[in-house]
Design an enzyme around this catalytic site. Sequence first.
Site, mmCIF file in Angstrom:
data_model
loop_
_atom_site.group_PDB
_atom_site.id
_atom_site.type_symbol
_atom_site.label_atom_id
_atom_site.label_comp_id
_atom_site.label_asym_id
_atom_site.label_seq_id
_atom_site.Cartn_x
_atom_site.Cartn_y
_atom_site.Cartn_z
ATOM 1 N N PHE A 193 1.044 5.086 1.009
ATOM 2 C CA PHE A 193 0.476 6.079 1.910
ATOM 3 C C PHE A 193 1.029 7.451 1.541
ATOM 4 C CE2 PHE A 193 0.406 2.105 4.166
ATOM 5 C CZ PHE A 193 -0.688 2.135 5.015
ATOM 6 N N THR A 203 0.834 -1.196 0.000
ATOM 7 C CA THR A 203 0.000 0.000 0.000
ATOM 8 C C THR A 203 0.867 1.242 0.000
ATOM 9 O OG1 THR A 203 -1.904 -1.037 1.085
ATOM 10 C CG2 THR A 203 -1.679 1.338 1.353
#
Length: 297
Positions: A193, A191
């Site tokens: 961020f 992921t």
Amino acid sequence: MRQFAKPALEMVDSMRSAAAGDPMRAIAFGGAPGSNSHQAAMQFAPVALPLPCFSFEDALEAVDSGRAGCAMIPIENSQHGRVADIHFLLPESGLKIVAEHFMRITHALMALGDGPFEAAYSHPQALGQSRQFLAEREIVGLSHADTAGAAAFVAESGNPFIAALAPPLAADLYGLKIIEDEVEDAHDNTTRFVVLAKEPLDAASLVGTPAVTTFIFEVKNIPAALYKALGCFATNGVNMTKLESYQKGASFAATQFFADIEGVPGDPRVDTALEELAFQTNQVRLLGSYPQARKRG
């Protein structure tokens, strides 16, 4: 009223109290203690004070109100695409992107009992990242506000026939048993961020270094509008690494785009490309320039 499950409340209150004592050291995140956003915040800034918030919107508001110096928000996942509606949340917040952070994501199936389980609770992203795992075991995935919050909810429920998909740390925090580890369908699950703050970084200080600029733009409702917009970067030798469309309003005629490019304002090529883009579009809005955390391509 939105609030965390009881098993998380003591930790939440303690973290909020510490953050209130030194708000500029606080980094807000959406989710309960032990969530992926919490772990990403601590990876990015180990000496920061974590400030758990119920939602991404609450985390952004904490920065805007001065209760935190910055916020850590997930925006995209390698397996399941967009995480938060950053296209809408970020412009509305008025905050700027000042950094990016990439984190390997792993989920565990955790519960009070040993199964079989009727359902597994988690954030929709985690459910999507573990879709095959759940289908093979005929476990129904049910949405929750965040991964660690789902673990706290399962702990509070006392129900041995439901489970949570959450980071392994959440099992330790909320007294659950890990039934199976690394249940995500792809083991390179990552992921991205972004870190948001009130004030932007000085783009001029990033010229000549690997950096990213994020912005949104709205194309004109005419033939070849997007082609002309993208040509601004191609003709100036500026590499665009992300382009995602979304609709503004209910007319479905004002298409907006969320984009990343390599480079920052102050670089003559970027300055020229953005100047030409402003001419070719209805509007351009810069959301931040920041150091590149991972080589694109």
